[in-house]
Design an enzyme around this catalytic site. Structure first.
Site, PDB file in Angstrom:
ATOM      1  N   GLU A 114     -43.847 -34.517 -17.359  1.00  0.00           N
ATOM      2  CA  GLU A 114     -44.502 -33.671 -16.337  1.00  0.00           C
ATOM      3  C   GLU A 114     -44.005 -32.250 -16.590  1.00  0.00           C
ATOM      4  OE1 GLU A 114     -46.668 -34.625 -14.029  1.00  0.00           O
ATOM      5  OE2 GLU A 114     -46.436 -36.802 -13.927  1.00  0.00           O
ATOM      6  N   CYS A 139     -44.895 -25.952 -10.216  1.00  0.00           N
ATOM      7  CA  CYS A 139     -45.646 -26.210 -11.446  1.00  0.00           C
ATOM      8  C   CYS A 139     -47.128 -25.988 -11.208  1.00  0.00           C
ATOM      9  CB  CYS A 139     -45.381 -27.629 -11.945  1.00  0.00           C
ATOM     10  SG  CYS A 139     -45.621 -28.862 -10.662  1.00  0.00           S
TER      11      CYS A 139
HETATM   12  P1  NAD Z   1     -35.983 -27.250 -17.701  1.00  0.00           P
HETATM   13  O1  NAD Z   1     -36.885 -27.764 -18.753  1.00  0.00           O
HETATM   14  O2  NAD Z   1     -35.125 -26.081 -18.014  1.00  0.00           O
HETATM   15  O3  NAD Z   1     -34.982 -28.418 -17.222  1.00  0.00           O
HETATM   16  C1  NAD Z   1     -35.443 -29.680 -16.794  1.00  0.00           C
HETATM   17  C2  NAD Z   1     -34.347 -30.716 -16.972  1.00  0.00           C
HETATM   18  O4  NAD Z   1     -34.091 -30.930 -18.360  1.00  0.00           O
HETATM   19  C3  NAD Z   1     -33.011 -30.345 -16.356  1.00  0.00           C
HETATM   20  O5  NAD Z   1     -32.496 -31.465 -15.689  1.00  0.00           O
HETATM   21  C4  NAD Z   1     -32.178 -29.972 -17.580  1.00  0.00           C
HETATM   22  O6  NAD Z   1     -30.800 -30.105 -17.374  1.00  0.00           O
HETATM   23  C5  NAD Z   1     -32.683 -30.957 -18.588  1.00  0.00           C
HETATM   24  N1  NAD Z   1     -32.479 -30.612 -20.014  1.00  0.00           N
HETATM   25  C6  NAD Z   1     -32.356 -29.413 -20.592  1.00  0.00           C
HETATM   26  N2  NAD Z   1     -32.272 -29.532 -21.942  1.00  0.00           N
HETATM   27  C7  NAD Z   1     -32.347 -30.855 -22.224  1.00  0.00           C
HETATM   28  C8  NAD Z   1     -32.349 -31.612 -23.425  1.00  0.00           C
HETATM   29  N3  NAD Z   1     -32.239 -31.033 -24.628  1.00  0.00           N
HETATM   30  N4  NAD Z   1     -32.478 -32.951 -23.330  1.00  0.00           N
HETATM   31  C9  NAD Z   1     -32.619 -33.558 -22.137  1.00  0.00           C
HETATM   32  N5  NAD Z   1     -32.628 -32.878 -20.955  1.00  0.00           N
HETATM   33  C10 NAD Z   1     -32.493 -31.548 -20.988  1.00  0.00           C
HETATM   34  O7  NAD Z   1     -36.911 -26.955 -16.419  1.00  0.00           O
HETATM   35  P2  NAD Z   1     -36.585 -26.153 -15.083  1.00  0.00           P
HETATM   36  O8  NAD Z   1     -36.409 -24.709 -15.385  1.00  0.00           O
HETATM   37  O9  NAD Z   1     -35.517 -26.852 -14.302  1.00  0.00           O
HETATM   38  O10 NAD Z   1     -37.937 -26.380 -14.276  1.00  0.00           O
HETATM   39  C11 NAD Z   1     -39.064 -25.558 -14.342  1.00  0.00           C
HETATM   40  C12 NAD Z   1     -40.142 -26.167 -15.206  1.00  0.00           C
HETATM   41  O11 NAD Z   1     -40.474 -27.482 -14.741  1.00  0.00           O
HETATM   42  C13 NAD Z   1     -41.446 -25.399 -15.179  1.00  0.00           C
HETATM   43  O12 NAD Z   1     -41.972 -25.306 -16.458  1.00  0.00           O
HETATM   44  C14 NAD Z   1     -42.326 -26.235 -14.272  1.00  0.00           C
HETATM   45  O13 NAD Z   1     -43.719 -26.044 -14.465  1.00  0.00           O
HETATM   46  C15 NAD Z   1     -41.895 -27.609 -14.648  1.00  0.00           C
HETATM   47  N6  NAD Z   1     -42.254 -28.570 -13.613  1.00  0.00           N
HETATM   48  C16 NAD Z   1     -43.295 -29.421 -13.867  1.00  0.00           C
HETATM   49  C17 NAD Z   1     -43.698 -30.306 -12.886  1.00  0.00           C
HETATM   50  C18 NAD Z   1     -44.846 -31.234 -13.122  1.00  0.00           C
HETATM   51  O14 NAD Z   1     -44.982 -32.194 -12.380  1.00  0.00           O
HETATM   52  N7  NAD Z   1     -45.689 -31.013 -14.128  1.00  0.00           N
HETATM   53  C19 NAD Z   1     -43.033 -30.352 -11.654  1.00  0.00           C
HETATM   54  C20 NAD Z   1     -41.966 -29.481 -11.439  1.00  0.00           C
HETATM   55  C21 NAD Z   1     -41.588 -28.586 -12.432  1.00  0.00           C
END
Ligand code: NAD
Length: 526
Positions: A276, A310
């Site tokens: 997502e 998002c």
């Molecule tokens: P992010 O991608 O920076 O982090 C998300 C998660 O991934 C965190 O828990 C982080 O610690 C973890 N992470 C980071 N690097 C990793 C790796 N190499 N391997 C595994 N896990 C890792 O996202 P964010 O800044 O917290 O959130 C914002 C983003 O999330 C936006 O792009 C938003 O659109 C998206 N989002 C999407 C939805 C949806 O349903 N489509 C919902 C909410 C947020």
């Protein structure tokens, strides 16, 4: 009425302490950030920082690498036990979790506002979403049905049987620090799985408070706490969970950049993955649209949650006949936005979640200016004294020179309240722009003409996962499957058929005849 916070004359720190204490968290202690039946934590110490004031709310000992592995092993043990609990009994556990969440709804909602920065009604709404999906999971627990398929062989019957899948790892983003976990936990638990949650490193307190509420219910029912485990931590903890063969399904919510890595890593070990990822959502306004509804909806979509959903509206396509009047009306809303402490009831615009998000906002504005976009309103950080210390940025409307959706300005998700506007002549043009970006999460058309609606939801219409009519891009109910296409990752969560991903499907052919014929009439007689 929310009524849980004392008068505004008290400092935020005191209110923060009230909220934390009411959720069973002692802010003056180092908090253990791992739960798998027992609370502990010996990894890196992280601070939870309030985006409104910059104050440190509490410190959390995150999971060490060995604790991540231990928690994964305990979660698997819990699954082996839990999978044999009958589904309706699992539903009863969910019902109790629902009640426990409802009892803490206002405090947990306030915790979301305090730590993530979204306004109070949205923080509470996020917990309500968790409550709603628990209700849904309770119902599902009696309806996760397989089916009987007609066999071509006499005296045979074929069953499609859903069984529990295993361990579901949930990796979540900062912007929905409670609800995204809820969507996954409710379906996963109803399906008979154990769940391990790796939340965003910047919202550890929301995850600890939520896990405490759930753990109490599990423990009271004699269910292993590791049915709902928690490992706080950053990238390394996330990588370890994603790489682990202990987790059959990885449900990841976050950026496209990280989702690309996670998707590849899970695929490389043949695990299941739900992605997502980012959205870059457009609203299209036709000349016959009811502007009294469309303007406030775009305002909420673009400014609500400070542009950190998002599903936030990032692109606005206006028909040339109504473009000027639409923008005039929208600007009036922007000029009156009530910015400030998200815990104050009247506030509509809270802070960005982190200081670095302000930098990303400023870079995006700089890029717009360097490409001669007109900044219609906004464009800088707030300079007001009462907002100092917080990550407050002005909501911005920009009119870029070019409407080319391939330009970075249009094709990239900037997680901040920036709305880019372009003007079109024909609906087909606007639909093409809508579809020409990499992401495909949410989209919205405003019209009263049924012919436009037919185009929009049909084969040549919007290619997003969410295709709304006279409803903004932002937000969704739990009943329909939620998710996006293309670089948003194709995942579906919450309602619809999403539960089918959380089970292990078996096709079982049963022979109750006196012969053993082969399918397709194959003859292998000896
Ligand atoms: P992010 O991608 O920076 O982090 C998300 C998660 O991934 C965190 O828990 C982080 O610690 C973890 N992470 C980071 N690097 C990793 C790796 N190499 N391997 C595994 N896990 C890792 O996202 P964010 O800044 O917290 O959130 C914002 C983003 O999330 C936006 O792009 C938003 O659109 C998206 N989002 C999407 C939805 C949806 O349903 N489509 C919902 C909410 C947020």
């Amino acid at each position: 009425s929310y009524g849980i916070l004392r008068p505004m004359s008290r400092s935020l720190s005191t209110r923060a302490a009230d909220i934390l204490t009411n959720l069973g968290i002692n802010p003056s202690e180092e908090l253990p950030g791992v739960y798998d039946g027992q609370w502990r934590g010996s990894g890196e110490l992280v601070s939870s920082v309030c985006p409104t004031t910059g104050e440190v709310l509490a410190r959390v000992r995150t999971a060490s690498p060995s604790e991540v592995q231990e928690a994964l092993a305990r979660t698997r043990e819990a699954y082996v036990q839990f999978r044999n609990v009958p589904a309706p009994k699992r539903g009863e556990i969910l019902r109790q979790i629902r009640e426990a969440l409802a009892a803490k709804r206002d405090y947990l909602g306030a915790m979301v506002s305090l730590e993530m920065g979204k306004i109070r009604t949205e923080g509470v709404g996020e917990v309500q979403e968790f409550i709603d999906i628990c209700d849904y999971g309770v119902g599902l627990s009696r309806m996760m049905n397989g089916r009987v398929v007609a066999s071509e062989r006499p005296g045979h019957s074929i069953l499609e049987v859903p069984n529990p899948l295993g361990v579901v790892a949930v990796l979540s983003a900062f912007n929905f620090p409670v609800a995204v976990y809820g969507w996954n936990l409710a379906l996963s638990l109803a399906a008979g799985n154990a769940t391990i949650w790796k939340p965003s490193p910047t919202t550890p307190l929301c995850s600890i408070a939520t896990t405490k509420i759930i753990a109490r219910v599990l423990e009271d029912n004699g269910i292993p706490g590791a049915v709902a485990s928690l490992v706080t931590g950053g990238k390394e903890a996330g990588e370890a969970v994603v790489a682990s063969p202990q987790a059959e399904l990885v449900s990841f919510t976050g950026s496209e950049r990280v989702g690309r890595i996670v998707g590849q890593n899970v695929a490389s070990r043949f695990g299941k993955v739900i992605l997502e990822l980012g959205g870059n959502n457009a609203s299209i306004i036709m000349p016959d649209a009811d502007l009294s509804l469309a303007v406030p909806a775009v305002y909420f979509g673009a400014v609500g949650t400070a542009g950190q959903r998002c599903t936030s509206t990032r692109r606005l396509y206006l028909h040339k006949d109504i473009a000027e009047s639409f923008l005039d009306r929208l600007k009036k809303f922007y000029s009156t936005v009530r910015v400030g402490d998200p815990l104050v009831k009247e506030t509509l615009l809270g802070p960005l979640h982190t200081e670095s998000a302000c930098g990303i906002y400023e870079q995006a504005i700089q890029k717009l200016r360097s490409q001669s976009a007109e900044i219609i309103t906004g464009g800088k950080r707030y300079q007001r004294d009462d907002l100092a210390g917080g990550n407050f940025v002005e909501p911005t409307i920009a009119l870029p020179q070019s409407a080319n959706p391939k330009d970075e300005i249009w094709s990239t998700e900037v997680f901040a309240p920036i709305l880019n506007v372009a003007i079109f002549d024909e609906l087909e043009q606007a639909i093409e722009w809508n579809n020409s970006v990499p992401q495909g999460l949410s989209s919205s058309l405003w019209t009263k003409d049924i012919r436009n609606v037919g185009k929009w939801i049909g084969p040549s219409g919007s290619d997003a996962g969410i295709v709304n009519v006279n409803v903004g891009t932002s937000g969704a109910e739990i009943g329909a499957a939620f998710g996006g296409n293309k670089s948003t990752g194709w995942g579906r969560e919450s309602g619809g058929d999403a539960w089918k991903q959380y089970v292990r499907w078996s096709a079982c052919t049963l022979n109750f005849s006196d012969a053993a014929p082969l399918a397709q009439g194959v003859d292998f007689s000896t």
